[in-house]
Write a protein that holds these residues in place. Sequence first.
Motif, PDB file in Angstrom:
ATOM      1  N   THR A 150       0.672  -1.338  -0.136  1.00 51.20           N
ATOM      2  CA  THR A 150       0.187   0.108  -0.147  1.00 51.20           C
ATOM      3  C   THR A 150       0.626   1.525   0.013  1.00 51.20           C
ATOM      4  N   SER A 151       1.891   1.268   0.498  1.00 59.32           N
ATOM      5  CA  SER A 151       2.744   2.182   0.994  1.00 59.32           C
ATOM      6  C   SER A 151       3.836   2.937  -1.057  1.00 59.32           C
ATOM      7  N   GLY A 152       3.637   1.892  -1.362  1.00 57.93           N
ATOM      8  CA  GLY A 152       4.461   1.522  -2.912  1.00 57.93           C
ATOM      9  C   GLY A 152       3.404   2.220  -3.276  1.00 57.93           C
ATOM     10  N   HIS A 153       1.989   1.998  -3.611  1.00 56.84           N
ATOM     11  CA  HIS A 153       0.606   2.164  -4.111  1.00 56.84           C
ATOM     12  C   HIS A 153       0.884   3.793  -3.940  1.00 56.84           C
ATOM     13  N   LEU A 154       0.858   4.265  -2.332  1.00 59.85           N
ATOM     14  CA  LEU A 154       0.860   5.933  -2.446  1.00 59.85           C
ATOM     15  C   LEU A 154       1.458   6.521  -2.857  1.00 59.85           C
ATOM     16  N   GLN A 155       3.036   6.098  -3.268  1.00 63.29           N
ATOM     17  CA  GLN A 155       3.875   6.397  -3.779  1.00 63.29           C
ATOM     18  C   GLN A 155       3.719   6.856  -4.585  1.00 63.29           C
ATOM     19  N   LYS A 156       3.125   6.059  -5.533  1.00 61.87           N
ATOM     20  CA  LYS A 156       2.731   6.489  -6.827  1.00 61.87           C
ATOM     21  C   LYS A 156       1.908   7.322  -7.606  1.00 61.87           C
ATOM     22  N   GLN A 157       0.969   7.521  -6.068  1.00 58.78           N
ATOM     23  CA  GLN A 157      -0.134   8.795  -6.689  1.00 58.78           C
ATOM     24  C   GLN A 157       0.924  10.177  -5.709  1.00 58.78           C
ATOM     25  N   LEU A 158       1.954   9.754  -4.883  1.00 52.05           N
ATOM     26  CA  LEU A 158       2.204  11.232  -4.730  1.00 52.05           C
ATOM     27  C   LEU A 158       3.315  11.950  -5.233  1.00 52.05           C
TER      28      LEU A 158
END
Length: 113
Positions: A81-89
């Motif tokens: 999930t942190s990898g997913h959020l990284q891609k968003q931010l």
Amino acid sequence: MDISKLYTKNACSLEGGGSDKWTWQEYYKKKAELSEQGIEVVLIDMINQPVAGSIPISNELFEKKYPDGTYFVLYCHSGGTSGHLQKQLKPKLTQYHFINMTGGVGAYQPEKN
């Protein structure tokens, strides 16, 4: 921007795997190196499981003015999930660096002095 709408803190995302990753050992080493250069490194707890030196994720986090070039190191349960959020931010806040903590809190190891 409502951070909580970009991820689900109680789920391990299959969309994770951000391109910029650190292990806990890399985090400790790189944080020391970057701090020596005057670059801020902020460890972000996305799942309400704090570890030493972390701060909880919140909408207010990015309202505070951090210096350009600040590194935000995101961790969740497993790193998905942190990898997913990284891609968003990353494309929204280009003045900062976003790092995904490989293995998340599940791989946490306290810093050895």
